[in-house]
Design a protein around this motif. Structure first.
Motif, mmCIF file in Angstrom:
data_model
loop_
_atom_site.group_PDB
_atom_site.id
_atom_site.type_symbol
_atom_site.label_atom_id
_atom_site.label_comp_id
_atom_site.label_asym_id
_atom_site.label_seq_id
_atom_site.Cartn_x
_atom_site.Cartn_y
_atom_site.Cartn_z
ATOM 1 N N LYS A 41 -3.462 -10.158 -2.052
ATOM 2 C CA LYS A 41 -4.266 -9.001 -1.707
ATOM 3 C C LYS A 41 -3.639 -7.757 -2.319
ATOM 4 O O LYS A 41 -2.421 -7.629 -2.370
ATOM 5 N N PRO A 42 -4.433 -6.825 -2.793
ATOM 6 C CA PRO A 42 -3.862 -5.598 -3.347
ATOM 7 C C PRO A 42 -3.219 -4.756 -2.251
ATOM 8 O O PRO A 42 -3.731 -4.643 -1.144
ATOM 9 N N THR A 43 -2.091 -4.203 -2.580
ATOM 10 C CA THR A 43 -1.390 -3.379 -1.603
ATOM 11 C C THR A 43 -1.803 -1.927 -1.773
ATOM 12 O O THR A 43 -1.969 -1.436 -2.879
ATOM 13 N N THR A 44 -1.962 -1.267 -0.661
ATOM 14 C CA THR A 44 -2.305 0.151 -0.707
ATOM 15 C C THR A 44 -1.022 0.954 -0.548
ATOM 16 O O THR A 44 -0.204 0.681 0.336
ATOM 17 N N PRO A 45 -0.814 1.959 -1.370
ATOM 18 C CA PRO A 45 0.414 2.739 -1.266
ATOM 19 C C PRO A 45 0.416 3.605 -0.009
ATOM 20 O O PRO A 45 -0.631 4.082 0.442
ATOM 21 N N ASN A 46 1.583 3.777 0.532
ATOM 22 C CA ASN A 46 1.734 4.612 1.719
ATOM 23 C C ASN A 46 1.880 6.060 1.257
ATOM 24 O O ASN A 46 2.903 6.460 0.712
ATOM 25 N N THR A 47 0.860 6.836 1.492
ATOM 26 C CA THR A 47 0.872 8.219 1.040
ATOM 27 C C THR A 47 1.040 9.146 2.224
ATOM 28 O O THR A 47 0.529 8.897 3.320
#
Length: 55
Positions: A41-47
């Motif tokens: 699964k694509p990881t979403t960056p922690n912004t």
């Protein structure tokens, strides 16, 4: 009007489609894709939000 005579054109169309489906299509489909799909699964960056000094 000889253009309406389907006798030679039907054979040419049939031969070209058979050539495409039997010879050209398997050769094209045998190529490996350059970027195969991954099962992860694509990881979403922690912004973090930007703290603006004027607000």
């Amino acid at each position: 009007m000889p253009q309406l005579n389907p006798n030679p054109w039907f054979f040419i169309m049939l031969t070209s489609w058979l050539t495409y489906t039997m010879i050209i299509q398997p050769k094209v489909l045998s190529f490996v894709t350059t970027n195969p799909p991954s099962s992860t699964k694509p990881t979403t960056p922690n912004t973090t939000p930007w703290s603006w000094p004027w607000t």
